[in-house]
Design a protein around this motif. Structure first.
Motif, PDB file in Angstrom:
ATOM      1  N   SER A   1       0.824  -1.200   0.000  1.00 32.90           N
ATOM      2  CA  SER A   1       0.000   0.000   0.000  1.00 32.90           C
ATOM      3  C   SER A   1       0.862   1.256   0.000  1.00 32.90           C
ATOM      4  O   SER A   1       0.575   2.231  -0.704  1.00 32.90           O
ATOM      5  CB  SER A   1      -0.918  -0.003   1.230  1.00 32.90           C
ATOM      6  N   ASP A   2       1.932   1.227   0.762  1.00 25.87           N
ATOM      7  CA  ASP A   2       2.818   2.384   0.909  1.00 25.87           C
ATOM      8  C   ASP A   2       3.492   2.740  -0.402  1.00 25.87           C
ATOM      9  O   ASP A   2       3.497   3.905  -0.820  1.00 25.87           O
ATOM     10  CB  ASP A   2       3.859   2.078   1.990  1.00 25.87           C
ATOM     11  N   VAL A   3       4.046   1.749  -1.072  1.00 29.09           N
ATOM     12  CA  VAL A   3       4.821   2.023  -2.281  1.00 29.09           C
ATOM     13  C   VAL A   3       3.936   2.551  -3.399  1.00 29.09           C
ATOM     14  O   VAL A   3       4.413   3.217  -4.328  1.00 29.09           O
ATOM     15  CB  VAL A   3       5.581   0.752  -2.736  1.00 29.09           C
ATOM     16  N   ALA A   4       2.623   2.315  -3.293  1.00 26.13           N
ATOM     17  CA  ALA A   4       1.706   2.757  -4.331  1.00 26.13           C
ATOM     18  C   ALA A   4       1.327   4.224  -4.205  1.00 26.13           C
ATOM     19  O   ALA A   4       0.837   4.817  -5.170  1.00 26.13           O
ATOM     20  CB  ALA A   4       0.438   1.901  -4.305  1.00 26.13           C
ATOM     21  N   ILE A   5       1.544   4.841  -3.047  1.00 26.83           N
ATOM     22  CA  ILE A   5       1.017   6.172  -2.817  1.00 26.83           C
ATOM     23  C   ILE A   5       2.010   7.189  -2.261  1.00 26.83           C
ATOM     24  O   ILE A   5       1.895   8.384  -2.497  1.00 26.83           O
ATOM     25  CB  ILE A   5      -0.226   6.096  -1.883  1.00 26.83           C
ATOM     26  N   THR A   6       3.022   6.755  -1.518  1.00 26.30           N
ATOM     27  CA  THR A   6       3.907   7.710  -0.845  1.00 26.30           C
ATOM     28  C   THR A   6       5.020   8.191  -1.770  1.00 26.30           C
ATOM     29  O   THR A   6       5.327   7.565  -2.785  1.00 26.30           O
ATOM     30  CB  THR A   6       4.540   7.092   0.414  1.00 26.30           C
ATOM     31  N   SER A   7       5.624   9.310  -1.406  1.00 23.04           N
ATOM     32  CA  SER A   7       6.723   9.860  -2.186  1.00 23.04           C
ATOM     33  C   SER A   7       7.913   8.906  -2.186  1.00 23.04           C
ATOM     34  O   SER A   7       8.348   8.452  -1.114  1.00 23.04           O
ATOM     35  CB  SER A   7       7.165  11.205  -1.593  1.00 23.04           C
ATOM     36  N   PRO A   8       8.462   8.605  -3.349  1.00 19.52           N
ATOM     37  CA  PRO A   8       9.642   7.729  -3.386  1.00 19.52           C
ATOM     38  C   PRO A   8      10.898   8.371  -2.821  1.00 19.52           C
ATOM     39  O   PRO A   8      11.951   7.740  -2.762  1.00 19.52           O
ATOM     40  CB  PRO A   8       9.797   7.411  -4.882  1.00 19.52           C
ATOM     41  N   SER A   9      10.794   9.634  -2.393  1.00 18.88           N
ATOM     42  CA  SER A   9      11.954  10.296  -1.790  1.00 18.88           C
ATOM     43  C   SER A   9      12.224   9.806  -0.372  1.00 18.88           C
ATOM     44  O   SER A   9      13.300  10.061   0.175  1.00 18.88           O
ATOM     45  CB  SER A   9      11.733  11.812  -1.757  1.00 18.88           C
ATOM     46  N   LEU A  10      11.266   9.107   0.237  1.00 16.24           N
ATOM     47  CA  LEU A  10      11.448   8.646   1.616  1.00 16.24           C
ATOM     48  C   LEU A  10      12.495   7.541   1.660  1.00 16.24           C
ATOM     49  O   LEU A  10      12.322   6.488   1.045  1.00 16.24           O
ATOM     50  CB  LEU A  10      10.110   8.148   2.183  1.00 16.24           C
ATOM     51  N   PRO A  11      13.584   7.723   2.418  1.00 17.10           N
ATOM     52  CA  PRO A  11      14.710   6.772   2.386  1.00 17.10           C
ATOM     53  C   PRO A  11      14.558   5.643   3.415  1.00 17.10           C
ATOM     54  O   PRO A  11      15.283   5.590   4.407  1.00 17.10           O
ATOM     55  CB  PRO A  11      15.910   7.655   2.704  1.00 17.10           C
ATOM     56  N   ARG A  12      13.646   4.730   3.193  1.00 18.11           N
ATOM     57  CA  ARG A  12      13.410   3.661   4.164  1.00 18.11           C
ATOM     58  C   ARG A  12      14.640   2.764   4.323  1.00 18.11           C
ATOM     59  O   ARG A  12      15.306   2.426   3.353  1.00 18.11           O
ATOM     60  CB  ARG A  12      12.209   2.822   3.735  1.00 18.11           C
ATOM     61  N   ALA A  13      14.925   2.381   5.563  1.00 18.08           N
ATOM     62  CA  ALA A  13      16.132   1.598   5.849  1.00 18.08           C
ATOM     63  C   ALA A  13      15.897   0.107   5.693  1.00 18.08           C
ATOM     64  O   ALA A  13      16.725  -0.613   5.126  1.00 18.08           O
ATOM     65  CB  ALA A  13      16.616   1.893   7.272  1.00 18.08           C
ATOM     66  N   TYR A  14      14.788  -0.391   6.230  1.00 16.64           N
ATOM     67  CA  TYR A  14      14.417  -1.799   6.112  1.00 16.64           C
ATOM     68  C   TYR A  14      12.926  -1.921   6.415  1.00 16.64           C
ATOM     69  O   TYR A  14      12.312  -0.985   6.940  1.00 16.64           O
ATOM     70  CB  TYR A  14      15.260  -2.690   7.041  1.00 16.64           C
ATOM     71  N   PRO A  15      12.307  -3.063   6.090  1.00 19.67           N
ATOM     72  CA  PRO A  15      10.840  -3.181   6.149  1.00 19.67           C
ATOM     73  C   PRO A  15      10.287  -3.365   7.565  1.00 19.67           C
ATOM     74  O   PRO A  15       9.672  -4.371   7.894  1.00 19.67           O
ATOM     75  CB  PRO A  15      10.544  -4.393   5.272  1.00 19.67           C
ATOM     76  N   MET A  16      10.480  -2.350   8.395  1.00 17.36           N
ATOM     77  CA  MET A  16       9.945  -2.337   9.745  1.00 17.36           C
ATOM     78  C   MET A  16       8.613  -1.584   9.740  1.00 17.36           C
ATOM     79  O   MET A  16       8.538  -0.455   9.249  1.00 17.36           O
ATOM     80  CB  MET A  16      10.949  -1.657  10.679  1.00 17.36           C
TER      81      MET A  16
END
Length: 445
Positions: free
Chosen positions: A31-46
């Motif tokens: 759900s997140d990857v479909a809507i949020t800005s790809p600029s967010l630098p997520r570290a790991y899938p927590m």
């Protein structure tokens, strides 16, 4: 320390019941990857949903030991009862009214409480913001206004935020500037204490930055009397948790006094007790002219600010700076409770002791894996572990996550250990065991 209510005290931390990420977490990721800005630098899938102290639970019910504290934000731990109760009481009476245009009692209360911690002698004044980057922006405006000068000096490796002025000061990664120019004019970068050509010579370390300023910047690029301020992290955060050598900050301070330059301490990450003192600059014996804070200031609610010597803050008049939400009632309630908890539960002492415990264990780990772990450094619970390269650090971070330990990279090849200040001796032992296992796994691949 006050106990939390939802966490079963008999349950081990960490406690993993699914593969990571779990099924519910994977649904959130989709759900997140479909809507949020790809600029967010997520570290790991927590995918966290609730926390207590140094424990945090994800959406699948997996329990983790948190040694990054939401990037050094949750200073009193997750959902400290005193902070939660303060926010609840405030929410029942007033959610918001702008302190920029009206007189909120809790705003001035928070300013007084923060001023009481100031590492400067003499009176100070305080401005509250929503974040560290906003506080940096406000401090930049203040130093230019108060001095009538436009130049500002920052350091290679520094991170001060991502808004335009703060981003201009930032020089920890070139990607933070890529595609956003032109940046703010008048900002100059110089080598930080950690980037020294002669590391074995403490005198060279101590004076290198000052000599660079005198012999390069002030000779070829800008007259020192055009510099309003030097912005410095007493311990560099995103640059790799770099601790300057003894005497370096004093030498920098003397240079500032020589040319009438203001010294601004950015304590967004290093402040609020993280180093075993309320402010990291207290370890150096130097008094800044301006101090910037955020992150751990309100235990997770959005609150930042800067305090300055009163005569500086009194140089500007009504309307020169303001903020609709800065210092809003809920964050101020959390900030007041945070300062109270830090003092009442003696979290400064705990940060110093648990930091010594962590550094001792990590130093022993370095001796066991000298080809993998290059350095261990830090003060209190602001500790960096440097690896042979960035790929190794990234693999260790991922291996820790799979074991239920939450850590976070900093710089190019460093993992930071910045747990909540409430972490216990037993939890530190657990963190060391998990981290050591992760390092061993990566070292022998």
């Amino acid at each position: 320390m006050t106990k939390q209510t939802w966490l079963d005290p008999t349950r081990p931390v960490p406690d993993l019941g699914t593969a990571l990420p779990g099924p519910k977490a994977r649904a959130v990721l989709k759900s997140d990857v479909a809507i949020t800005s790809p600029s967010l630098p997520r570290a790991y899938p927590m995918v966290p949903v609730r926390g207590a102290g140094a424990a945090i639970e994800d959406i699948d019910g997996n329990l983790f030991l948190d040694c990054n504290a939401g990037i050094a934000v949750n200073s009193t731990g997750h959902a400290h009862p005193a902070v939660v109760e303060a926010v609840r009481r405030q929410a029942e009476s007033l959610l918001h009214y702008s302190a920029s245009d009206f007189y909120l009692p809790i705003y001035s209360q928070m300013c007084h409480a923060l001023a009481d911690t100031a590492p400067m002698s003499g009176p100070v004044r305080v401005f509250l913001s929503n974040s560290g980057a906003e506080a940096v922006e406000g401090a930049m405006k203040l130093v230019r206004h108060a001095t009538g000068r436009s130049g500002i000096i920052a350091f290679f490796g520094a991170f001060h935020g991502r808004s335009y002025g703060a981003m201009t000061l930032t020089a920890s990664k070139a990607k933070y500037h890529k595609g956003f120019g032109p940046l703010l004019p008048g900002v100059h970068h110089v080598p930080y204490a950690g980037f020294m050509p002669e590391r074995d010579d403490p005198d060279a370390d101590r004076w290198y930055t000052v000599e660079y300023l005198r012999e390069v910047l002030f000779r070829y690029q800008v007259d020192p009397h055009e510099i309003a301020a030097i912005f410095v992290e007493p311990i560099q955060g995103e640059g790799g948790y770099i601790v300057p050598p003894p005497g370096w900050m004093k030498a920098l301070h003397r240079l500032c006094r020589e040319y009438g330059i203001l010294l601004v301490a950015d304590e967004v990450q290093s402040g609020m007790g993280r180093t075993g003192r309320m402010w990291a600059i207290e370890h150096t014996g130097v008094e800044p002219d301006v101090l910037i804070t955020a992150k751990g200031l309100a235990s997770g609610l959005p609150l930042g600010g800067f305090m300055a010597r009163a005569e500086l803050m009194e140089s500007w008049s009504a309307g020169a700076h303001g903020s609709t939400y800065g210092g809003s009632p809920l964050p101020c309630a959390a900030g007041l409770a945070t300062i109270d908890v830090i003092r009442r539960e003696d979290l400064l002492t705990n940060a110093a002791r648990r930091g010594d415990q962590l550094i001792a264990g990590l130093t022993a780990l370095r001796h066991r894996h000298p080809q993998t772990v290059i350095d261990v450094r830090g003060l209190g619970l602001m500790i960096g572990v440097q690896f042979r390269d960035g790929s190794t650090a990234e693999k260790v971070q991922a291996a820790c996550f799979q074991r239920g330990l939450l850590v976070l990279e900093a710089g190019e090849d460093v993992i930071r250990m910045s747990p909540p200040l409430v972490i216990t001796a037993e939890q530190v032992d657990t963190a060391l065991a998990l981290f050591s296992a992760a390092v061993a796994e990566v070292a022998y691949v």
